[in-house]
Scaffold this motif. Structure first.
Motif, PDB file in Angstrom:
ATOM      1  N   ARG A 182      -6.647 -11.565  -9.118  1.00 30.03           N
ATOM      2  CA  ARG A 182      -6.751 -10.507  -8.254  1.00 30.03           C
ATOM      3  C   ARG A 182      -6.736 -10.647  -6.552  1.00 30.03           C
ATOM      4  NH1 ARG A 182      -9.871  -6.366 -10.406  1.00 30.03           N
ATOM      5  NH2 ARG A 182     -10.891  -6.745 -12.385  1.00 30.03           N
ATOM      6  N   THR A 183      -6.487 -12.014  -6.293  1.00 30.99           N
ATOM      7  CA  THR A 183      -6.170 -12.459  -5.111  1.00 30.99           C
ATOM      8  C   THR A 183      -4.769 -12.251  -4.892  1.00 30.99           C
ATOM      9  OG1 THR A 183      -8.046 -14.102  -4.918  1.00 30.99           O
ATOM     10  CG2 THR A 183      -6.201 -14.286  -3.558  1.00 30.99           C
ATOM     11  N   ALA A 184      -4.067 -12.302  -5.734  1.00 30.08           N
ATOM     12  CA  ALA A 184      -2.503 -12.536  -5.716  1.00 30.08           C
ATOM     13  C   ALA A 184      -1.942 -10.782  -5.827  1.00 30.08           C
ATOM     14  CB  ALA A 184      -1.773 -12.950  -6.824  1.00 30.08           C
ATOM     15  N   GLN A 185      -2.720 -10.035  -6.777  1.00 33.18           N
ATOM     16  CA  GLN A 185      -2.558  -8.536  -6.520  1.00 33.18           C
ATOM     17  C   GLN A 185      -2.754  -8.081  -5.165  1.00 33.18           C
ATOM     18  OE1 GLN A 185      -5.300  -7.388  -9.910  1.00 33.18           O
ATOM     19  NE2 GLN A 185      -3.509  -7.665 -11.175  1.00 33.18           N
ATOM     20  N   SER A 186      -3.819  -8.308  -4.345  1.00 33.82           N
ATOM     21  CA  SER A 186      -4.146  -7.789  -3.158  1.00 33.82           C
ATOM     22  C   SER A 186      -2.941  -8.386  -2.071  1.00 33.82           C
ATOM     23  CB  SER A 186      -5.556  -8.218  -2.760  1.00 33.82           C
ATOM     24  OG  SER A 186      -6.604  -7.714  -3.840  1.00 33.82           O
ATOM     25  N   LEU A 187      -2.896  -9.635  -2.159  1.00 39.02           N
ATOM     26  CA  LEU A 187      -1.943 -10.356  -1.101  1.00 39.02           C
ATOM     27  C   LEU A 187      -0.440  -9.488  -1.220  1.00 39.02           C
ATOM     28  CD1 LEU A 187      -1.916 -12.357   0.931  1.00 39.02           C
ATOM     29  CD2 LEU A 187      -1.249 -13.987  -0.786  1.00 39.02           C
ATOM     30  N   LEU A 188      -0.027  -9.574  -2.671  1.00 38.24           N
ATOM     31  CA  LEU A 188       1.384  -9.243  -2.902  1.00 38.24           C
ATOM     32  C   LEU A 188       1.602  -7.642  -2.830  1.00 38.24           C
ATOM     33  CD1 LEU A 188       2.218 -11.896  -5.599  1.00 38.24           C
ATOM     34  CD2 LEU A 188       2.889 -11.950  -3.177  1.00 38.24           C
ATOM     35  N   GLY A 189       0.528  -6.938  -2.835  1.00 37.57           N
ATOM     36  CA  GLY A 189       0.625  -5.327  -2.937  1.00 37.57           C
ATOM     37  C   GLY A 189       0.762  -5.092  -4.322  1.00 37.57           C
ATOM     38  N   LEU A 190       0.137  -5.575  -5.450  1.00 34.17           N
ATOM     39  CA  LEU A 190       0.430  -5.190  -6.695  1.00 34.17           C
ATOM     40  C   LEU A 190      -0.872  -5.022  -7.305  1.00 34.17           C
ATOM     41  CD1 LEU A 190       2.901  -8.044  -8.230  1.00 34.17           C
ATOM     42  CD2 LEU A 190       3.455  -5.539  -7.735  1.00 34.17           C
ATOM     43  N   VAL A 191      -1.738  -4.015  -6.660  1.00 29.97           N
ATOM     44  CA  VAL A 191      -3.199  -3.850  -7.032  1.00 29.97           C
ATOM     45  C   VAL A 191      -3.270  -3.448  -8.473  1.00 29.97           C
ATOM     46  CG1 VAL A 191      -5.316  -2.589  -6.582  1.00 29.97           C
ATOM     47  CG2 VAL A 191      -3.673  -3.418  -4.674  1.00 29.97           C
ATOM     48  N   GLY A 192      -3.726  -4.234  -9.356  1.00 27.20           N
ATOM     49  CA  GLY A 192      -4.065  -3.661 -10.630  1.00 27.20           C
ATOM     50  C   GLY A 192      -2.645  -3.981 -11.373  1.00 27.20           C
ATOM     51  N   GLY A 193      -1.562  -4.350 -11.085  1.00 29.97           N
ATOM     52  CA  GLY A 193      -0.440  -4.694 -11.780  1.00 29.97           C
ATOM     53  C   GLY A 193      -0.223  -6.175 -12.005  1.00 29.97           C
ATOM     54  N   VAL A 194       0.624  -6.512 -12.795  1.00 29.52           N
ATOM     55  CA  VAL A 194       1.165  -7.870 -12.871  1.00 29.52           C
ATOM     56  C   VAL A 194       2.639  -7.860 -12.846  1.00 29.52           C
ATOM     57  CG1 VAL A 194      -0.916  -8.536 -14.240  1.00 29.52           C
ATOM     58  CG2 VAL A 194       1.046  -7.699 -15.234  1.00 29.52           C
ATOM     59  N   SER A 195       3.275  -8.866 -12.581  1.00 31.44           N
ATOM     60  CA  SER A 195       4.834  -9.070 -12.510  1.00 31.44           C
ATOM     61  C   SER A 195       5.411  -9.764 -13.494  1.00 31.44           C
ATOM     62  CB  SER A 195       5.324  -9.534 -11.145  1.00 31.44           C
ATOM     63  OG  SER A 195       4.497 -11.067 -10.880  1.00 31.44           O
ATOM     64  N   VAL A 196       4.504 -10.534 -14.448  1.00 29.73           N
ATOM     65  CA  VAL A 196       4.963 -11.626 -15.379  1.00 29.73           C
ATOM     66  C   VAL A 196       3.698 -11.603 -16.762  1.00 29.73           C
ATOM     67  CG1 VAL A 196       5.636 -13.813 -16.106  1.00 29.73           C
ATOM     68  CG2 VAL A 196       6.062 -12.921 -13.891  1.00 29.73           C
ATOM     69  N   LEU A 197       4.287 -11.479 -17.620  1.00 26.29           N
ATOM     70  CA  LEU A 197       3.316 -11.687 -18.938  1.00 26.29           C
ATOM     71  C   LEU A 197       3.879 -12.910 -19.565  1.00 26.29           C
ATOM     72  CD1 LEU A 197       2.940  -8.371 -20.669  1.00 26.29           C
ATOM     73  CD2 LEU A 197       1.140  -9.777 -19.136  1.00 26.29           C
ATOM     74  N   ASP A 198       2.961 -14.233 -19.348  1.00 30.90           N
ATOM     75  CA  ASP A 198       3.611 -15.504 -20.163  1.00 30.90           C
ATOM     76  C   ASP A 198       2.994 -15.582 -21.333  1.00 30.90           C
ATOM     77  OD1 ASP A 198       4.800 -16.496 -17.873  1.00 30.90           O
ATOM     78  OD2 ASP A 198       2.878 -17.134 -16.880  1.00 30.90           O
ATOM     79  N   VAL A 199       3.947 -15.819 -22.309  1.00 29.46           N
ATOM     80  CA  VAL A 199       3.757 -16.089 -23.866  1.00 29.46           C
ATOM     81  C   VAL A 199       3.938 -17.334 -24.630  1.00 29.46           C
ATOM     82  CG1 VAL A 199       4.197 -14.932 -26.139  1.00 29.46           C
ATOM     83  CG2 VAL A 199       4.163 -13.481 -23.967  1.00 29.46           C
ATOM     84  N   THR A 200       2.941 -17.717 -25.298  1.00 22.10           N
ATOM     85  CA  THR A 200       3.307 -18.867 -25.979  1.00 22.10           C
ATOM     86  C   THR A 200       3.357 -18.397 -27.579  1.00 22.10           C
ATOM     87  OG1 THR A 200       0.855 -19.616 -26.176  1.00 22.10           O
ATOM     88  CG2 THR A 200       2.135 -20.653 -24.477  1.00 22.10           C
ATOM     89  N   VAL A 201       4.094 -19.181 -28.259  1.00 22.56           N
ATOM     90  CA  VAL A 201       4.409 -18.822 -29.832  1.00 22.56           C
ATOM     91  C   VAL A 201       4.193 -20.139 -30.798  1.00 22.56           C
ATOM     92  CG1 VAL A 201       5.994 -16.843 -29.337  1.00 22.56           C
ATOM     93  CG2 VAL A 201       7.002 -19.464 -29.458  1.00 22.56           C
ATOM     94  N   GLN A 202       3.910 -19.643 -31.752  1.00 20.29           N
ATOM     95  CA  GLN A 202       3.681 -20.974 -32.853  1.00 20.29           C
ATOM     96  C   GLN A 202       4.853 -21.995 -33.072  1.00 20.29           C
ATOM     97  OE1 GLN A 202       2.117 -19.344 -36.462  1.00 20.29           O
ATOM     98  NE2 GLN A 202       0.392 -18.802 -35.699  1.00 20.29           N
ATOM     99  N   ASP A 203       6.163 -21.188 -33.285  1.00 23.46           N
ATOM    100  CA  ASP A 203       7.292 -21.990 -33.391  1.00 23.46           C
ATOM    101  C   ASP A 203       8.188 -21.964 -32.197  1.00 23.46           C
ATOM    102  OD1 ASP A 203       9.667 -23.212 -34.427  1.00 23.46           O
ATOM    103  OD2 ASP A 203       9.819 -21.808 -35.775  1.00 23.46           O
ATOM    104  N   ILE A 204       8.131 -23.085 -31.405  1.00 24.55           N
ATOM    105  CA  ILE A 204       8.899 -22.919 -30.061  1.00 24.55           C
ATOM    106  C   ILE A 204      10.359 -22.787 -30.316  1.00 24.55           C
ATOM    107  CG2 ILE A 204       7.195 -24.406 -29.040  1.00 24.55           C
ATOM    108  CD1 ILE A 204       9.172 -26.826 -29.306  1.00 24.55           C
ATOM    109  N   TYR A 205      11.060 -23.090 -31.590  1.00 17.05           N
ATOM    110  CA  TYR A 205      12.175 -22.828 -31.829  1.00 17.05           C
ATOM    111  C   TYR A 205      12.655 -21.336 -32.208  1.00 17.05           C
ATOM    112  CZ  TYR A 205      12.543 -27.952 -31.264  1.00 17.05           C
ATOM    113  OH  TYR A 205      12.616 -29.210 -30.820  1.00 17.05           O
ATOM    114  N   ALA A 206      11.845 -20.808 -32.521  1.00 19.86           N
ATOM    115  CA  ALA A 206      11.889 -19.509 -32.716  1.00 19.86           C
ATOM    116  C   ALA A 206      11.602 -18.571 -31.797  1.00 19.86           C
ATOM    117  CB  ALA A 206      10.950 -18.871 -33.927  1.00 19.86           C
TER     118      ALA A 206
END
Length: 423
Positions: free
Chosen positions: A234-258
């Motif tokens: 929430r701090t970054a959203q207010s600071l960067l002008g992305l209120v309620g938004g996100v610029s990245v979705l980080d994802v991890t998967v079971q098989d890293i090679y897939a």
């Protein structure tokens, strides 16, 4: 041995005839046997050493990269350029102007409907964690000193499942409330701050806030430590002008090679710019591919030299023992037994050299690990002594011994007893 040169043994019931004669032949040519076993041992030691070293390099890279970033990152779709349209004077026709148009500047924006996309991805069986983040550039001011930084707003309970930042904290804690901030060790040194100090942070949009340093981390990269900071989402959203938004979705998967395959599926399903760690580290995979190709070529030539060595020794043995072979054939020993006799010699040579080579390779790895150190005295990277590597080296060496012994064994089995005895 009888006067005629035949082997006169009372064979134990537990030891086949072929084993007795094969070991007898190897003992009689002990100098040749010692040389060929030494050659095989050196070849196997080279294969074990290089293979373990390459596996260690790859594992070390995986550890460094995948503990500092997500397997897949979802970014907003890039803005594209469109040709300018207009009307010809005096006509109603719309035409495309024939002009050079530059690509638009990629501004900071949120992923459209990121909550639904995150839920959609979370339902995929291959996905483990989906963590939203708001990232952007900022400026830290402290007295007369300023530093450009990268602001990363996260949800700690999700992001720390992807990046184990707790293992990288060198001072303070991981607390991240609305007024807290985690900074890198180089940045803390440049600003002369420690935990508990307050910093004035300004975003590119002009929004400013005061944040307290609650933790200092070391990512193992000087550049990253000098610019990376973590704040609450929430701090970054207010600071960067992305209120309620996100610029990245980080994802991890079971098989890293897939990860690349899964990223392509996510891109097709969501329309986001899904980038896997495999694509972002493409140069590393090119280097690893070149190393693996070189390692394969070296293994091939080492195995070829071992095979030629075993074959040459056994060919000489067939020539030297042709009289004994002829007498054995005259005594009723079958061609199959003669064939197995020389195949056993090849297998014994391969196995003996492989065992000695595996020991030499392991000792070489231990010595290398002791001599090659970082500046602080720690090993360059840990080496894993995988039993599969040693077992495969033993199996490959035995197989090489059997294959290289086949032609000399076939030649020995085809000897005419009369011609052999006369010769």
């Amino acid at each position: 041995m009888t006067e005629s040169g035949a082997v006169a043994y009372t064979l134990p019931s537990w030891q086949p005839f072929e084993w007795i004669v094969a070991l007898r032949f190897l003992r009689e040519g002990r100098i040749q046997t010692a040389f060929i076993i030494s050659g095989i041992a050196l070849g196997v030691a080279v294969i074990v050493f290089m293979s373990a070293l390459l596996v260690g390099v790859q594992a070390n890279f995986m550890q460094r990269v995948l503990t500092g970033q997500a397997h897949i990152q979802l970014l907003p779709a890039k803005e594209v350029v469109r040709p300018q349209q207009g009307k010809n004077a005096g006509t109603a026709a719309t035409v495309l102007y024939d002009a050079i148009v530059q690509a638009p500047l990629q501004r900071l924006k949120s992923i459209d409907q990121w909550q639904s996309i995150a839920q959609q991805i979370s339902r995929m069986p291959e996905v483990l964690v989906v963590s939203p983040a708001a990232t952007g550039a900022g400026l830290i001011l402290r007295g007369d000193t300023s530093r450009a930084i990268s602001v990363i707003g996260i949800k700690p309970e999700l992001y720390f499942q992807i990046v184990p930042l707790a293992d990288k904290i060198i001072s303070g804690s991981l607390r991240l409330t609305g007024a807290d901030m985690l900074i890198g060790s180089e940045l803390a040194t440049d600003l002369g701050v420690s935990t508990g100090d307050q910093l004035h942070v300004t975003a590119a949009s002009g929004t400013a806030t005061i944040l307290r340093v609650t933790g200092i981390f070391d990512l193992g990269n000087k550049g990253a430590n000098a610019r990376t900071t973590f704040v609450a989402l929430r701090t970054a959203q207010s600071l960067l002008g992305l209120v309620g938004g996100v610029s990245v979705l980080d994802v991890t998967v079971q098989d890293i090679y897939a990860a690349e395959t899964i990223a392509l599926r996510i891109r097709a399903a969501t329309g986001t710019d899904a980038q896997s760690w495999i694509a972002t580290n493409a140069q590393f995979f090119v280097a690893v591919g070149a190393q693996q190709s070189s390692n394969t070529v070296i293994r091939l030539f080492v195995a070829l030299s071992v095979a030629l060595g075993i074959a040459s020794v056994l060919v000489v043995s067939v020539v030297q023992k042709s009289r004994e072979i002829g007498i054995l054939r005259a005594m009723g020993i079958s061609r199959g037994q003669i064939l197995r006799l020389f195949l056993l010699q090849g297998g014994v040579l391969g196995l003996g050299g492989a065992v000695l080579g595996a020991v030499l390779g392991a000792l070489g790895l231990l010595l290398w690990q002791q001599l090659q150190r970082n500046a602080d005295g720690t090993p360059l990277f840990p080496l894993s002594f995988d039993p599969v590597l040693f077992i495969s080296a033993l199996g490959l060496s035995m197989l090489t011994g059997l294959v290289s012994a086949f032609i000399p064994a076939l030649r020995a089995a085809r000897l005419d007893p009369v011609v052999a005895i006369r010769g």
